[in-house]
Design an enzyme around this catalytic site. Structure first.
Site, PDB file in Angstrom:
ATOM      1  N   GLU A  51       0.817  -1.222   0.000  1.00  0.00           N
ATOM      2  CA  GLU A  51       0.000   0.000   0.000  1.00  0.00           C
ATOM      3  C   GLU A  51       0.846   1.266   0.000  1.00  0.00           C
ATOM      4  OE1 GLU A  51      -2.513  -3.229   1.938  1.00  0.00           O
ATOM      5  OE2 GLU A  51      -0.458  -2.483   2.214  1.00  0.00           O
ATOM      6  N   PHE A 113     -11.447  -6.972  14.066  1.00  0.00           N
ATOM      7  CA  PHE A 113     -10.350  -7.447  13.226  1.00  0.00           C
ATOM      8  C   PHE A 113     -10.044  -6.409  12.146  1.00  0.00           C
ATOM      9  CE2 PHE A 113      -8.966  -9.884   9.399  1.00  0.00           C
ATOM     10  CZ  PHE A 113      -7.727 -10.284   9.896  1.00  0.00           C
ATOM     11  N   GLN A 114      -8.770  -6.073  12.026  1.00  0.00           N
ATOM     12  CA  GLN A 114      -8.286  -5.083  11.055  1.00  0.00           C
ATOM     13  C   GLN A 114      -8.986  -3.736  11.207  1.00  0.00           C
ATOM     14  OE1 GLN A 114      -8.207  -6.881   7.069  1.00  0.00           O
ATOM     15  NE2 GLN A 114      -6.112  -7.566   7.479  1.00  0.00           N
ATOM     16  N   LYS A 163     -17.637  -0.760   5.823  1.00  0.00           N
ATOM     17  CA  LYS A 163     -18.022  -1.866   4.936  1.00  0.00           C
ATOM     18  C   LYS A 163     -19.533  -1.911   4.731  1.00  0.00           C
ATOM     19  CE  LYS A 163     -17.072  -6.747   4.021  1.00  0.00           C
ATOM     20  NZ  LYS A 163     -16.330  -7.952   4.476  1.00  0.00           N
ATOM     21  N   MET A 479      24.124   8.863   2.557  1.00  0.00           N
ATOM     22  CA  MET A 479      24.093  10.158   3.239  1.00  0.00           C
ATOM     23  C   MET A 479      24.392  10.001   4.722  1.00  0.00           C
ATOM     24  SD  MET A 479      23.812  13.397   2.679  1.00  0.00           S
ATOM     25  CE  MET A 479      22.776  13.957   1.347  1.00  0.00           C
TER      26      MET A 479
END
Length: 579
Positions: A51, A113-114, A163, A479
């Site tokens: 993502e 969940f999630q 959802k 760097m």
């Protein structure tokens, strides 16, 4: 009565109505209802491998084209993986809409969940964000999100949709107008401020046009050039503004700041007037703020009133869109010039040309015969040319790409400026190539950055997005190693990536379906780049094995004054002592 459709179908219709043609995303449980109608849409969905890369691809798409970039993710970890690109877009004023799925509204707050409160998480790093739990609200939220992302100071907007809202039945009603009380970006500048600025500019003796990335977002490059040409005032372009003013133009002194040219840094320090256009007095430009441009008055023009006076007090503040401000300023200056007011900058240019001649931008070639990374990037820019798009990662290679590629046009230089996000380059180049398919797009990346998002080469191969990657492989976090050399007695704690051996980047490229090339000598550089340019049916990765201890010069140490600019050994010392 209007046809009943699902909230997910309504969301797809809304994206189509907003003019979206391409999105980057990954499906998952909470966003899955959206993916079913998306299957039948004309919108091209590009399935990324992470993502974060979807977010950076949306940024690259937006930065290269000026259109709003769009990314999709599911709830929980899908959404939290977008936090970095959202913060990146926020820092660099990139117009982006991120759409995330959320657990059903009845489960919000239960640690389902999630589940993650992505609206709360992203509140400080978005222009605005939405939690939509009613399917009827979807078209309005999407319309407002696109308006907010692209108007005023551009930036990211998040739309989190539960959802059950995606699954519920609704009717599609695209709003004909957007009404947001309290959000009225000022675009037209105050005419009195413009007149005062014109007078101050022509009365100054040592003015500088300090130009930031806002000029690119405003599509103001043509009017900027006109302003410079009619006044003859020197121009410095920040890291975010590279390309907005041609490098070939004699008034261009280059990039100011921590790794800016001596002439650009010196011009700002010695200036009596900063004409600041779409720049924000960032710490990487100013160095120690209290010692920055100590004798300069400030004209500060920006579309975001919050930036004016934030770091440096403005003597003449101008709030508005630079696409309107600069033409009005040009007209006002012409009026003053017609009345006999002419800026006299001969003495000023004598000082600046002495700096430019004494301290040209250059680099030391490695004494051991290994390949100079600066030479690689310089040749890449020369051979591929100013019509190509260059997307850099973050670190030494980013600074060399800003210094040694010659930029002539806006939207040809993409990088993570404010947030400094490693891993930006490959997905941003992918997004830029989707937006500008007929343009050659290079990802100039370091071996550290590349290993954060190189899985998107699979995305590029599968979706026929033939980007080209110039991998500046010094086997180090370059760097950080440079800072360890300069400030930590060369104690190289955890900066050795061993990437001259692991992984084999040519084999890695080939495993992803790309062409893999390798180059470790100056004699091979041109031919290797030209070979890569001839390969356009798949992505190309060139592993340039370069000198490990090349340094980015000039350099102002973090927190130091710009008067303490350090230059390479081959350049004259004590740059600030002669004027």
């Amino acid at each position: 009565m209007s046809e009943q459709i699902t909230g997910a179908q309504s969301l797809v219709h809304a994206l189509e109505a907003a003019g979206v043609t391409d999105v980057f995303g990954i499906p998952g449980g909470a966003i899955l209802p959206l993916y079913d109608p998306l299957f039948d849409s004309t919108i091209r969905h590009i399935l990324v491998r992470h993502e974060q890369a979807g977010g950076h691809a949306a940024e690259g798409y937006a930065a290269a084209s000026g259109r709003v970039g769009v990314c999709l993710a599911t709830s929980g970890p899908g959404a939290t993986n977008l936090v970095t690109p959202i913060a990146d877009a926020h820092m660099d004023s990139v117009p982006m809409v991120a759409i995330t799925g959320q657990v059903p509204s009845s489960s919000i707050g239960t640690d389902a969940f999630q589940e993650a409160d992505i609206r709360g998480i992203t509140m400080p790093i978005t222009k605005h964000n939405y939690l939509v739990t009613n399917a009827d609200d979807i078209p309005r939220a999407i319309a407002e999100a696109f308006y907010l992302a692209s108007s005023g100071r551009p930036g990211p907007v998040l739309v989190d949709v539960s959802k059950d809202a995606l699954q519920a039945l609704t009717t599609f009603d695209w709003p004909t107008s957007v009404n947001l009380p309290g959000y009225h970006p000022v675009t037209k500048p105050h005419s009195k401020q413009i007149r005062e600025a014109a007078k101050m500019i022509l009365a100054s003796k040592q003015p500088v046009l300090y130009v930031g990335g806002g000029t690119i977002r405003a599509n103001a490059s043509e009017s900027l050039r006109q302003l410079a040409d009619i006044t003859g005032i020197p121009v410095v372009t920040t890291l975010m503004a590279r390309g907005v003013f041609p490098d070939s133009h004699p008034l261009n002194l280059g990039m100011p700041g921590m790794h800016g040219t001596v002439a650009a840094v010196g011009a700002l320090q010695k200036s009596d007037l900063l004409i600041t256009l779409g720049a924000r007095f960032d710490d990487r430009v100013t160095g120690r703020l209290s010692t920055f441009a100590p004798n300069a008055a400030v004209i500060h023009a920006d579309i975001d009133p919050a930036e004016i006076g934030k770091n440096r007090v403005a003597d003449i503040p101008i709030v508005g869109d630079l696409a309107e401000i600069i033409p009005e300023l040009v007209a006002a200056i012409k009026v003053e010039q017609a009345a006999g007011a002419v800026g006299e900058y001969e003495g000023w240019w004598a000082q600046l040309n002495r700096l430019r001649t004494t301290y040209p931008l250059g680099y030391d070639l490695p004494e051991d015969g290994t390949l100079s990374p600066q030479y690689v990037i310089e040749r890449l820019g020369d051979i591929s040319g100013p019509d190509s798009i260059y997307a850099a990662g973050v670190g030494q290679h980013q600074m060399w790409a800003a210094q040694f590629v010659k930029y002539e046009k806006p939207r040809t230089w993409l990088n993570s400026g404010g947030l400094g996000t490693m891993g930006y380059s490959v997905p941003a180049a992918m997004g830029a190539k989707v937006a500008m398919p007929d343009t050659t797009v290079w990802a100039i990346d370091g071996d550290g950055c590349f290993q954060m998002t190189n899985q998107e080469l699979a995305t590029c191969t599968i979706n026929e997005i033939p980007i080209k990657v110039a991998l500046i492989n010094n086997s180090s976090l370059g760097m950080v190693r440079q800072w360890q050399t300069l400030f930590y007695n060369s104690r190289y704690s955890n900066t050795d990536l061993h990437s001259h051996r692991f992984p084999d980047f040519v084999k890695l490229a080939e495993a992803y379906g790309c062409y893999g090339l390798q180059c470790d000598s100056a004699e091979q550089v041109d031919a290797t780049i030209e070979k890569a340019l001839s390969m356009n049916d798949a992505p190309v990765v060139i592993d340039f094995i370069v000198h490990r201890d090349a340094m980015v010069w000039p350099m102002v140490a973090a927190g130091a004054s710009n008067d303490e600019l350090m230059v390479a050994r081959s350049m004259a010392p004590e740059w600030g002592s002669d004027d």
